[in-house]
Design a protein around this motif. Structure first.
Motif, PDB file in Angstrom:
ATOM      1  N   PHE A 138       0.765  -1.396  -0.049  1.00 56.65           N
ATOM      2  CA  PHE A 138       0.057   0.105  -0.007  1.00 56.65           C
ATOM      3  C   PHE A 138       0.882   1.198   0.024  1.00 56.65           C
ATOM      4  O   PHE A 138       0.669   2.180  -0.749  1.00 56.65           O
ATOM      5  CB  PHE A 138      -1.061   0.114   1.328  1.00 56.65           C
ATOM      6  CG  PHE A 138      -2.106  -0.908   1.164  1.00 56.65           C
ATOM      7  CD1 PHE A 138      -3.087  -0.506   0.307  1.00 56.65           C
ATOM      8  CD2 PHE A 138      -2.030  -2.217   1.703  1.00 56.65           C
ATOM      9  CE1 PHE A 138      -4.080  -1.553   0.040  1.00 56.65           C
ATOM     10  CE2 PHE A 138      -3.067  -3.153   1.733  1.00 56.65           C
ATOM     11  CZ  PHE A 138      -4.355  -2.755   0.648  1.00 56.65           C
ATOM     12  N   VAL A 139       1.923   1.055   0.644  1.00 61.61           N
ATOM     13  CA  VAL A 139       2.788   2.322   0.772  1.00 61.61           C
ATOM     14  C   VAL A 139       3.398   2.629  -0.592  1.00 61.61           C
ATOM     15  O   VAL A 139       3.453   3.664  -0.989  1.00 61.61           O
ATOM     16  CB  VAL A 139       3.766   2.252   2.158  1.00 61.61           C
ATOM     17  CG1 VAL A 139       4.975   3.305   1.761  1.00 61.61           C
ATOM     18  CG2 VAL A 139       3.421   2.211   3.055  1.00 61.61           C
ATOM     19  N   ALA A 140       3.888   1.699  -1.144  1.00 60.93           N
ATOM     20  CA  ALA A 140       4.573   1.689  -2.409  1.00 60.93           C
ATOM     21  C   ALA A 140       3.668   2.036  -3.595  1.00 60.93           C
ATOM     22  O   ALA A 140       3.991   2.745  -4.362  1.00 60.93           O
ATOM     23  CB  ALA A 140       5.348   0.311  -2.765  1.00 60.93           C
ATOM     24  N   ALA A 141       2.489   1.494  -3.499  1.00 58.75           N
ATOM     25  CA  ALA A 141       1.474   1.970  -4.468  1.00 58.75           C
ATOM     26  C   ALA A 141       1.090   3.525  -4.415  1.00 58.75           C
ATOM     27  O   ALA A 141       1.048   4.076  -5.306  1.00 58.75           O
ATOM     28  CB  ALA A 141       0.219   1.073  -4.436  1.00 58.75           C
ATOM     29  N   ILE A 142       1.087   3.871  -3.136  1.00 59.42           N
ATOM     30  CA  ILE A 142       0.619   5.219  -2.762  1.00 59.42           C
ATOM     31  C   ILE A 142       1.768   6.262  -3.398  1.00 59.42           C
ATOM     32  O   ILE A 142       1.572   7.329  -3.966  1.00 59.42           O
ATOM     33  CB  ILE A 142       0.440   5.547  -1.314  1.00 59.42           C
ATOM     34  CG1 ILE A 142      -0.869   4.926  -1.216  1.00 59.42           C
ATOM     35  CG2 ILE A 142       0.327   7.195  -1.035  1.00 59.42           C
ATOM     36  CD1 ILE A 142      -1.380   4.931   0.386  1.00 59.42           C
ATOM     37  N   LEU A 143       3.062   5.860  -3.171  1.00 60.49           N
ATOM     38  CA  LEU A 143       4.153   6.752  -3.467  1.00 60.49           C
ATOM     39  C   LEU A 143       4.218   6.600  -4.995  1.00 60.49           C
ATOM     40  O   LEU A 143       4.923   7.657  -5.474  1.00 60.49           O
ATOM     41  CB  LEU A 143       5.321   6.133  -2.611  1.00 60.49           C
ATOM     42  CG  LEU A 143       5.596   6.330  -1.040  1.00 60.49           C
ATOM     43  CD1 LEU A 143       6.828   5.402  -0.750  1.00 60.49           C
ATOM     44  CD2 LEU A 143       5.806   7.697  -0.844  1.00 60.49           C
ATOM     45  N   LYS A 144       4.060   5.785  -5.512  1.00 64.59           N
ATOM     46  CA  LYS A 144       4.068   5.457  -6.769  1.00 64.59           C
ATOM     47  C   LYS A 144       2.763   6.088  -7.548  1.00 64.59           C
ATOM     48  O   LYS A 144       2.436   5.348  -8.875  1.00 64.59           O
ATOM     49  CB  LYS A 144       4.630   4.369  -7.432  1.00 64.59           C
ATOM     50  CG  LYS A 144       5.993   4.327  -6.954  1.00 64.59           C
ATOM     51  CD  LYS A 144       6.791   3.062  -7.629  1.00 64.59           C
ATOM     52  CE  LYS A 144       8.255   2.846  -6.851  1.00 64.59           C
ATOM     53  NZ  LYS A 144       8.968   1.652  -7.272  1.00 64.59           N
ATOM     54  N   ARG A 145       1.762   6.358  -7.113  1.00 63.85           N
ATOM     55  CA  ARG A 145       0.310   6.793  -7.620  1.00 63.85           C
ATOM     56  C   ARG A 145       0.458   7.370  -9.064  1.00 63.85           C
ATOM     57  O   ARG A 145      -0.600   7.403  -9.834  1.00 63.85           O
ATOM     58  CB  ARG A 145      -0.433   7.243  -6.756  1.00 63.85           C
ATOM     59  CG  ARG A 145      -0.135   8.873  -6.360  1.00 63.85           C
ATOM     60  CD  ARG A 145      -0.954   9.380  -5.295  1.00 63.85           C
ATOM     61  NE  ARG A 145      -0.213  10.792  -4.738  1.00 63.85           N
ATOM     62  CZ  ARG A 145       0.689  10.905  -3.963  1.00 63.85           C
ATOM     63  NH1 ARG A 145       1.419   9.944  -3.459  1.00 63.85           N
ATOM     64  NH2 ARG A 145       1.110  12.269  -3.634  1.00 63.85           N
ATOM     65  N   LYS A 146       1.249   8.186  -9.307  1.00 68.17           N
ATOM     66  CA  LYS A 146       1.462   9.049 -10.702  1.00 68.17           C
ATOM     67  C   LYS A 146       2.113   8.319 -11.766  1.00 68.17           C
ATOM     68  O   LYS A 146       2.103   8.654 -12.867  1.00 68.17           O
ATOM     69  CB  LYS A 146       2.076  10.366 -10.233  1.00 68.17           C
ATOM     70  CG  LYS A 146       1.560  11.254  -9.365  1.00 68.17           C
ATOM     71  CD  LYS A 146       2.272  12.676  -9.104  1.00 68.17           C
ATOM     72  CE  LYS A 146       1.473  13.469  -8.307  1.00 68.17           C
ATOM     73  NZ  LYS A 146       1.975  14.843  -7.913  1.00 68.17           N
ATOM     74  N   GLN A 147       2.630   7.014 -11.418  1.00 74.27           N
ATOM     75  CA  GLN A 147       3.356   6.282 -12.720  1.00 74.27           C
ATOM     76  C   GLN A 147       2.123   5.547 -13.052  1.00 74.27           C
ATOM     77  O   GLN A 147       1.015   5.313 -12.791  1.00 74.27           O
ATOM     78  CB  GLN A 147       4.136   5.172 -11.808  1.00 74.27           C
ATOM     79  CG  GLN A 147       5.323   5.744 -11.094  1.00 74.27           C
ATOM     80  CD  GLN A 147       6.327   6.248 -12.030  1.00 74.27           C
ATOM     81  OE1 GLN A 147       6.467   5.956 -13.184  1.00 74.27           O
ATOM     82  NE2 GLN A 147       7.186   7.117 -11.381  1.00 74.27           N
ATOM     83  N   VAL A 148       2.487   5.116 -14.573  1.00 72.91           N
ATOM     84  CA  VAL A 148       1.481   4.504 -15.226  1.00 72.91           C
ATOM     85  C   VAL A 148       1.798   2.853 -15.474  1.00 72.91           C
ATOM     86  O   VAL A 148       2.846   2.562 -15.756  1.00 72.91           O
ATOM     87  CB  VAL A 148       1.495   5.037 -16.772  1.00 72.91           C
ATOM     88  CG1 VAL A 148       0.662   4.292 -17.733  1.00 72.91           C
ATOM     89  CG2 VAL A 148       1.056   6.543 -16.451  1.00 72.91           C
ATOM     90  N   CYS A 149       0.740   1.778 -14.980  1.00 73.54           N
ATOM     91  CA  CYS A 149       1.120   0.556 -15.052  1.00 73.54           C
ATOM     92  C   CYS A 149       1.271   0.004 -16.501  1.00 73.54           C
ATOM     93  O   CYS A 149       0.832   0.637 -17.551  1.00 73.54           O
ATOM     94  CB  CYS A 149      -0.281  -0.085 -14.552  1.00 73.54           C
ATOM     95  SG  CYS A 149      -0.217  -0.070 -12.807  1.00 73.54           S
TER      96      CYS A 149
END
Length: 639
Positions: free
Chosen positions: A293-304
């Motif tokens: 969850f922390v990593a997903a929030i920190l990289k929330r602006k990245q494109v999968c």
């Protein structure tokens, strides 16, 4: 010729490298090691001295049988207390009917909620065996304290009619130190039982390892059937023999018998020490979840990336073969979590923190947990119905004719044994006949899927409450208008129907969550989640009783009639039938809700849904890359 020999030597070395690597991977499937495989720690099982376990000496059904004994004795001890507790709380502690019902449901709800604590402590710090041993003695101390209080008059409120302060109907409610002793004993039992329950099933399952031997898979299935059979036998003895002891010899003797039975269960546990395969704790099981969850929030602006094989961990070949969660079978649900697997390429070789970069395996574990929440929530109302069978239905039976023969009366609490009598016969018949028949029709190894089994059970639960409402209306009309007391056998249909419902729902839920734990590798904790459904169901029951009383009391006062549906201790004045109809309506709505979520779960898109060949290509690519690497190494080593 020399060049040909040189080439042949290179090819032989390549094949030797590839063969050696494939052999080591096969060895990995046969044995557990304490090492990191593709970033994932492989779990080792050890004996009682901490040495690696031996398949010839440890585990198997012999070891699991000791845990089946513990399970039968433990459920026998606590069921005898919990299922007849409302009688003790009303008659000895002098609480009102609605307050007594809430005390019982809160107690049982707390037992199942604390199962999460037991699962967490086991997986993270203590291991299953030590968790069961420590908290088994906590539970035993609670039973002993309950027995002491029930035996000593100075620890209980005085009997009714002894006080002259008010009228002869006055009963002094337990307060102060007496109430403190009662609740301390009760919640020692709750703490101990809650922490023991999930570990009995999880530790029993640890005695089998399908990865080592395919035959172990069938034995594991047999174990789960045996575990539920042991549970049913324990419940049946508790609700017949032990409740009879409580009724005829007093609650102090009954609580003492529960303590003795629990002690026998602990003896069973300790007796199997030399035969157990023990799974050591794996550090905090919540840390990898929090990291996602922390990593997903920190990289929330990245494109999968559109191709999930580009995510971190998908390229790790050891992980592809050894992980419980196959990275090539990557779920497309909750795609925002995939951002935790995006590796930022900035040209440097700096290794990212695990709080900023997670593996696909970690993310899939979290997705498993999130995906099962709606299924879990849909079984809460089912357990609210179970709460009624352990509270109001017991009081309902107390208001009926319990005489079986001239000298024998059926204890009302023993009515709860009816579902378990049904289970003892139905579970073996289900496995022997229904599963093989439906397997031919559906092709499913379990006959019907666990989700279908749960749904069928939720559907039948509605009819259990309809039967209860009809019978209570009939009983009340006979008592009020004709002054007749109906036989207690009139309310057996609601228990019979619920027995069928529980066989489908409870066993299906255990099977469903167990299959998720094979993916998530948190066996004790995910087993504990199934018990939380019971917990929330009993808490919801307490909330419903309070709300119904409050709402119906206010509406009754405005019309000048008597109090709420459940405000009196006299069922002839209460409207328990209307409360049962309310639960039947909620149960049917819950069934419709479950249909929606089970369909959502079953039809989840997967990145591998159309790529069975993709996985083969990935594995072929792995072997090709391995061979190429070996060839390069061979070239460097050739003279």
């Amino acid at each position: 010729m020399a060049e040909d020999r040189r080439l042949q030597q290179g090819n032989n070395l390549i094949m030797s490298k590839v063969g050696s690597l494939e052999s080591s991977m096969n060895d990995h499937h046969r044995h557990h090691h304490h090492e990191l495989m593709g970033g994932e720690e492989v779990v080792v099982t050890v004996d009682w001295r901490g040495r690696p376990s031996n398949a010839a000496k440890h585990g198997g059904m012999k070891a699991a049988s000791f845990l089946l004994g513990l399970q039968s004795f433990e459920i026998m001890a606590i069921a005898a207390v919990g299922n007849n507790l409302i009688t003790y709380v009303i008659n000895e502690m002098h609480f009102s009917l609605s307050k007594s019902a809430n005390i019982v449901t809160n107690f049982i709800g707390t037992v199942f909620l604390l199962a999460l604590v037991g699962g967490y402590l086991s997986d993270s710090y203590l291991g299953s065996f030590w968790t069961m041993l420590i908290f088994g003695f906590v539970e035993l101390s609670g039973f002993i304290l309950l027995s002491v209080q029930a035996h000593l008059p100075q620890l209980k409120p005085p009997p009714c009619n002894n006080s002259t302060a008010v009228g002869e109907d006055y009963c002094e409610e337990a307060k102060g130190f007496k109430a403190l002793i009662f609740f301390a004993a009760l919640y020692l039992v709750a703490l101990g039982s809650g922490c023991v329950k999930p570990n009995m099933i999880a530790h029993g399952a640890d005695q089998f390892n399908p990865a080592d031997n395919p035959k172990q898979s069938k034995k594991l299935s047999t174990y789960f059937n045996a575990a539920y059979f042991a549970f049913s036998v324990g419940e049946l003895i508790a609700l017949t023999l032990l409740v009879w002891v409580q009724t005829h010899s007093g609650m102090d003797v009954g609580f003492g018998v529960s303590a003795a039975v629990m002690a026998m269960g602990l003896i069973c546990l300790v007796s199997g020490t030399l035969y157990y395969r023990n799974k050591p704790p794996q550090r905090s099981i919540f840390t990898p979840i929090a990291q996602v969850f922390v990593a997903a929030i920190l990289k929330r602006k990245q494109v999968c990336p559109s191709n999930p094989h580009l995510l971190h961990g998908s390229q790790n070949n050891d992980n592809a073969f050894s992980s419980d969660i196959d990275p090539f079978n990557h779920s497309q649900k909750f795609r925002f979590l995939d951002k935790a697997c995006i590796k930022i390429e900035d040209g440097s070789n700096t290794k990212e923190s695990p709080w900023r970069l997670c593996t696909v395996t970690q993310v899939n574990q979290v997705k498993v947990l999130l995906s099962v929440i709606p299924i879990f929530a849909s079984t809460i109302v089912f357990n609210t119905i179970l709460a009624q069978l352990q509270t109001f239905s017991v009081q309902q039976g107390s208001a009926m004719d319990t005489q079986l023969t001239k000298s024998f009366h059926i204890p009302p609490a023993s009515l709860q044994s009816i579902p378990y009598i049904i289970l003892i016969f139905l579970v073996p018949l289900y496995d022997a006949f229904f599963v093989p028949f439906t397997r031919k029709l559906t092709g499913n190894e379990s006959g019907i899927s666990p989700l279908q089994r749960i749904g069928a059970g939720l559907f039948f639960a509605t009819f259990s409450m309809i039967s209860a409402a009809v019978m209570e209306q009939k009983r009340r009309e006979a008592a009020v208008t004709s002054n007749k007391t109906l036989s207690i056998f009139w309310i057996t249909p609601q228990f019979l129907i619920f027995g069928l419902s529980e066989m489908l729902t409870a066993v299906g839920l255990i099977e469903f969550f167990y299959k998720q734990s094979l993916k998530g590798r948190m066996q004790a904790f995910l087993t504990a989640v199934t018990y939380c459904s019971y917990s929330f169901g009993f808490y919801l029951s307490s909330l419903l009783v309070s709300l119904v009383n409050k709402i119906t009391s206010s509406s009754s006062s405005s019309t000048g009639s008597h109090g709420g549906w459940l405000s009196d201790n006299d069922l002839n004045k209460d409207r328990l039938d209307l409360f049962y109809w309310l639960l039947a309506g909620l149960s049917f709505l819950n069934f419709l809700n479950y249909l929606f979520w089970s369909k959502w779960y079953s039809h989840s898109p997967s990145s591998s849904s159309s790529s069975s060949s993709s996985r083969a290509q990935q594995q072929d690519h792995y072997r090709y890359s391995t061979a190429a690497a070996a060839a390069t190494s061979a070239d460097h080593n050739l003279p």
